[in-house]
Design an enzyme around this catalytic site. Structure first.
Site, PDB file in Angstrom:
ATOM      1  N   GLU A  85       0.870  -1.161   0.032  1.00 34.97           N
ATOM      2  CA  GLU A  85       0.008   0.035   0.045  1.00 34.97           C
ATOM      3  C   GLU A  85       0.736   1.269  -0.201  1.00 34.97           C
ATOM      4  O   GLU A  85       1.494   1.665   0.766  1.00 34.97           O
ATOM      5  CB  GLU A  85      -0.836   0.068   1.506  1.00 34.97           C
ATOM      6  CG  GLU A  85      -1.908   1.059   1.382  1.00 34.97           C
ATOM      7  CD  GLU A  85      -2.739   1.086   2.337  1.00 34.97           C
ATOM      8  OE1 GLU A  85      -2.930  -0.043   3.045  1.00 34.97           O
ATOM      9  OE2 GLU A  85      -3.499   2.230   2.676  1.00 34.97           O
ATOM     10  N   LYS A 272      -6.996  -0.403  11.811  1.00 34.67           N
ATOM     11  CA  LYS A 272      -6.330  -0.953  10.447  1.00 34.67           C
ATOM     12  C   LYS A 272      -5.266  -0.005  10.248  1.00 34.67           C
ATOM     13  O   LYS A 272      -4.247  -0.701   9.768  1.00 34.67           O
ATOM     14  CB  LYS A 272      -7.477  -0.840   9.449  1.00 34.67           C
ATOM     15  CG  LYS A 272      -7.270  -1.337   8.282  1.00 34.67           C
ATOM     16  CD  LYS A 272      -6.307  -0.575   7.207  1.00 34.67           C
ATOM     17  CE  LYS A 272      -5.902  -1.206   5.898  1.00 34.67           C
ATOM     18  NZ  LYS A 272      -5.030  -0.185   4.893  1.00 34.67           N
ATOM     19  N   ASP A 288       4.546 -14.087  12.293  1.00 35.14           N
ATOM     20  CA  ASP A 288       3.202 -14.722  12.076  1.00 35.14           C
ATOM     21  C   ASP A 288       1.981 -13.615  12.209  1.00 35.14           C
ATOM     22  O   ASP A 288       1.511 -13.242  13.271  1.00 35.14           O
ATOM     23  CB  ASP A 288       2.776 -16.016  13.110  1.00 35.14           C
ATOM     24  CG  ASP A 288       1.371 -16.539  12.497  1.00 35.14           C
ATOM     25  OD1 ASP A 288       0.651 -15.811  11.607  1.00 35.14           O
ATOM     26  OD2 ASP A 288       1.289 -17.698  12.890  1.00 35.14           O
ATOM     27  N   HIS A 385      -2.777  10.698   0.385  1.00 39.39           N
ATOM     28  CA  HIS A 385      -2.819   9.646   0.251  1.00 39.39           C
ATOM     29  C   HIS A 385      -2.866   9.344  -1.480  1.00 39.39           C
ATOM     30  O   HIS A 385      -2.295   8.564  -2.183  1.00 39.39           O
ATOM     31  CB  HIS A 385      -4.259   8.695   0.768  1.00 39.39           C
ATOM     32  CG  HIS A 385      -3.989   7.279   0.601  1.00 39.39           C
ATOM     33  ND1 HIS A 385      -3.350   6.407   1.449  1.00 39.39           N
ATOM     34  CD2 HIS A 385      -4.900   6.540  -0.266  1.00 39.39           C
ATOM     35  CE1 HIS A 385      -3.590   5.537   1.134  1.00 39.39           C
ATOM     36  NE2 HIS A 385      -4.294   5.135   0.054  1.00 39.39           N
TER      37      HIS A 385
HETATM   38  P1  NDP Z   1       9.570 -22.927  16.341  1.00 41.70           P
HETATM   39  O1  NDP Z   1       9.244 -24.304  17.042  1.00 41.70           O
HETATM   40  O2  NDP Z   1       9.990 -22.946  15.035  1.00 41.70           O
HETATM   41  O3  NDP Z   1      10.767 -22.323  17.206  1.00 41.70           O
HETATM   42  C1  NDP Z   1      10.832 -22.176  18.402  1.00 41.70           C
HETATM   43  C2  NDP Z   1      11.992 -22.942  19.076  1.00 41.70           C
HETATM   44  O4  NDP Z   1      13.218 -22.468  18.907  1.00 41.70           O
HETATM   45  C3  NDP Z   1      11.894 -23.330  20.577  1.00 41.70           C
HETATM   46  O5  NDP Z   1      11.143 -24.171  20.849  1.00 41.70           O
HETATM   47  C4  NDP Z   1      13.238 -23.709  20.632  1.00 41.70           C
HETATM   48  O6  NDP Z   1      13.523 -24.852  20.655  1.00 41.70           O
HETATM   49  C5  NDP Z   1      14.139 -23.131  19.752  1.00 41.70           C
HETATM   50  N1  NDP Z   1      14.987 -21.806  20.475  1.00 41.70           N
HETATM   51  C6  NDP Z   1      16.479 -21.552  20.188  1.00 41.70           C
HETATM   52  N2  NDP Z   1      16.815 -20.441  20.791  1.00 41.70           N
HETATM   53  C7  NDP Z   1      15.787 -20.070  21.444  1.00 41.70           C
HETATM   54  C8  NDP Z   1      15.526 -18.879  22.320  1.00 41.70           C
HETATM   55  N3  NDP Z   1      16.366 -17.932  22.690  1.00 41.70           N
HETATM   56  N4  NDP Z   1      14.471 -18.518  22.866  1.00 41.70           N
HETATM   57  C9  NDP Z   1      13.378 -19.583  22.627  1.00 41.70           C
HETATM   58  N5  NDP Z   1      13.178 -20.567  21.735  1.00 41.70           N
HETATM   59  C10 NDP Z   1      14.682 -20.805  21.329  1.00 41.70           C
HETATM   60  O7  NDP Z   1       8.433 -21.835  16.568  1.00 41.70           O
HETATM   61  P2  NDP Z   1       7.543 -21.421  17.677  1.00 41.70           P
HETATM   62  O8  NDP Z   1       7.262 -22.402  18.857  1.00 41.70           O
HETATM   63  O9  NDP Z   1       7.697 -20.178  18.085  1.00 41.70           O
HETATM   64  O10 NDP Z   1       6.221 -21.253  16.919  1.00 41.70           O
HETATM   65  C11 NDP Z   1       6.052 -20.300  15.805  1.00 41.70           C
HETATM   66  C12 NDP Z   1       5.335 -20.768  14.661  1.00 41.70           C
HETATM   67  O11 NDP Z   1       4.164 -21.453  14.970  1.00 41.70           O
HETATM   68  C13 NDP Z   1       5.130 -19.841  13.552  1.00 41.70           C
HETATM   69  O12 NDP Z   1       5.589 -20.299  12.329  1.00 41.70           O
HETATM   70  C14 NDP Z   1       3.622 -19.631  13.507  1.00 41.70           C
HETATM   71  O13 NDP Z   1       3.168 -19.489  12.183  1.00 41.70           O
HETATM   72  C15 NDP Z   1       3.216 -21.185  13.848  1.00 41.70           C
HETATM   73  N6  NDP Z   1       2.034 -21.744  14.254  1.00 41.70           N
HETATM   74  C16 NDP Z   1       1.170 -20.549  14.708  1.00 41.70           C
HETATM   75  C17 NDP Z   1      -0.212 -20.878  15.113  1.00 41.70           C
HETATM   76  C18 NDP Z   1      -0.961 -19.774  15.868  1.00 41.70           C
HETATM   77  O14 NDP Z   1      -0.238 -18.738  15.962  1.00 41.70           O
HETATM   78  N7  NDP Z   1      -2.142 -20.129  16.208  1.00 41.70           N
HETATM   79  C19 NDP Z   1      -0.369 -22.586  15.368  1.00 41.70           C
HETATM   80  C20 NDP Z   1       0.689 -23.364  15.036  1.00 41.70           C
HETATM   81  C21 NDP Z   1       1.719 -22.886  14.436  1.00 41.70           C
HETATM   82  P3  NDP Z   1      14.461 -25.657  21.721  1.00 41.70           P
HETATM   83  O15 NDP Z   1      14.111 -25.496  22.789  1.00 41.70           O
HETATM   84  O16 NDP Z   1      14.386 -27.169  21.297  1.00 41.70           O
HETATM   85  O17 NDP Z   1      16.064 -25.402  21.123  1.00 41.70           O
END
Ligand code: NDP
Length: 443
Positions: A85, A272, A288, A385
């Site tokens: 936009e 918005k 997201d 705009h």
């Molecule tokens: P991920 O599972 O991809 O990544 C998060 C992981 O990163 C953590 O569990 C951790 O795993 C690792 N990590 C590494 N460094 C860090 C740190 N410093 N702090 C925290 N975690 C760290 O993503 P998210 O769990 O964040 O989920 C986001 C995704 O889920 C988005 O893509 C979203 O679109 C999707 N999603 C959204 C939904 C919704 O909004 N309703 C529903 C389902 C999915 P470890 O501890 O194992 O290292």
């Protein structure tokens, strides 16, 4: 990168695109590869796209612009914004310039506390079931944390258990809804995946404790324990514009705020505008944005009526703006470490972590809102705009290269920014051009 980076890049918008890119490249010492990613060339390889989603057939592009002049808590930020936009990037930059001259935005953000929901049914007595869950809190938290020891090691993890009894919706059973909330500090992650793992993991224990049956187990996108807030105070004298005194402009903005507080029809449009800025940074930084949108609008409804996320009022010779909204962002997870363009965008933002990122997002939302209300409460939004929109209309009508600016200017001058008019102007420009000899090489 040193902290001497300024977001006040005077004349940046007047430079040709390649020179803007070169300036940013020098400022941030970007590699050729990083510059290519900003340029959008090879940002996302098809092979990567194919791994990210299903049935991939290609890559979809958006313009990437830089919001300038932003200063939050005394630090300058150049804000990458992916948006289609016109006027969104200009509006943030314009508003941020006024605010920085008034001392900048002051912002704060809560820790990364997210909510996992577990829905229990067939549990018998609601009071007894609730008590049993709360009595088992430590056991539930320990089990939750066993699924994510790394998160606990980072200082995060499950922190609390809450029980909510909600009146039964109309239906045959009449049982109140028993919803268990697990509060989880997800640190640098947005956290959806890890919360869903925890919610599913603790469900059998909750069934055992209540004797009930668990249905849904998933995060809530109303992350109202993960709020970010930003404020700004602008002296009225700095608001004078359009041949109007600052008091008049400020009064228009305060009136717009009152309108949005009273009327959901207006509040939706107000919000918005806020999300114009926030979504653009969200897309550029791999967030997201559907979850951010869902959270923001649910939060806007928290009092039972849809209200504005930001408010403006006059106080002691200043216009004061405030914004508060849930921001479940991440600097890790999802596509953030996968998408190379996102990495460059985050490099430009130079945030030390997700809370600082949330503060920048909140300030961008407030800046965007200020720019819109300033125009709406005075001369109207169309003037500014339409000048920007005219360029898209010119391109839609077929103008290319130098003709785009010419057609856009003539459209604005004519006060009639429509594709048909643009085609007319373009045709007249073509007629004015000297004929070019064309050699027909075949047929
Ligand atoms: P991920 O599972 O991809 O990544 C998060 C992981 O990163 C953590 O569990 C951790 O795993 C690792 N990590 C590494 N460094 C860090 C740190 N410093 N702090 C925290 N975690 C760290 O993503 P998210 O769990 O964040 O989920 C986001 C995704 O889920 C988005 O893509 C979203 O679109 C999707 N999603 C959204 C939904 C919704 O909004 N309703 C529903 C389902 C999915 P470890 O501890 O194992 O290292």
């Amino acid at each position: 990168m040193s902290d001497t980076v300024t977001s006040r890049l005077s004349g940046f918008h007047k430079l040709p695109m390649e020179e803007r890119l070169a300036q940013i490249g020098r400022m941030f010492r970007l590699s050729d590869e990083e510059l290519e990613q900003l340029r959008g060339v090879g940002t996302l390889e098809p092979v990567l796209a194919n791994q990210m989603i299903e049935n991939a057939v290609g890559i979809f592009s958006l313009p990437l612009g830089l919001g300038l002049n932003l200063n939050v808590n005394g630090r300058d930020y150049i804000v990458p914004m992916a948006v289609e936009e016109p006027s969104v990037v200009a509006a943030v930059s314009f508003a941020s310039k006024i605010v920085r001259e008034s001392g900048g935005f002051v912002a704060e953000a809560d820790e990364s506390m997210m909510i996992g929901q577990v829905q229990v049914s067939n549990y018998g007595d609601p009071t007894l079931a609730s008590e049993r869950i709360l009595d088992a809190k430590e056991e539930i938290l320990a089990l939750a944390n066993s699924f994510h020891p790394a998160m606990v090691a980072r200082g995060g993890g499950a922190r609390d258990v809450e029980v909510r009894l909600l009146p039964a919706p109309e239906g045959p059973r009449g049982e109140p809804l028993l919803i268990v909330h697990i509060l989880i500090d997800t640190q640098e992650a947005m956290g959806a995946n890890l919360i869903n793992t925890v919610a599913e993991g603790v469900a059998p224990l909750i069934e055992q404790v209540t004797g009930g049956r668990v249905y849904l187990r998933i995060l809530s996108n109303l992350s109202d324990k993960r709020l970010a807030r930003a404020t700004c105070r602008i002296p009225l004298s700095m608001l004078a514009d359009f041949d109007l005194p600052g008091e008049t402009i400020a009064e228009g903005i305060a009136q717009a705020s009152r309108f949005a507080e009273a009327d959901p029809y207006r509040a939706a449009t107000h919000n918005k505008g806020v999300m114009n800025g926030i979504d653009a940074v969200a897309i550029a930084t791999g967030q997201d944005w559907r979850s951010i949108e869902a959270g923001a609008h649910a939060f806007a409804c928290r009092g039972g009526q849809y209200r504005p996320l930001s408010t403006w009022y006059l106080e002691e010779g200043h216009l004061v703006g405030r914004i508060e909204l849930p921001l479940a962002l991440g600097t890790v997870g999802g596509p953030i470490k996968v998408h190379p363009g996102v990495q460059v965008a985050l490099k430009l933002l130079r945030v030390s972590g997700v809370r600082e990122l949330s503060m920048v997002f909140a300030a961008v939302g407030l800046a965007q809102n200020f720019a819109a209300l300033r125009a709406l409460g005075s001369v109207g939004i169309q003037k500014g705009h339409m000048a920007m929109h005219a360029r898209s209309v010119a391109v839609t009508a077929g103008a290319r290269g130098g003709d785009v600016e010419k057609v856009a200017n003539l459209l604005v001058k004519a006060g009639h920014v429509k594709v048909e008019k643009a085609k007319e102007i373009l045709a007249s420009l073509i007629l004015e051009k000297p004929a070019v000899a064309v050699t027909i090489t075949n047929g």
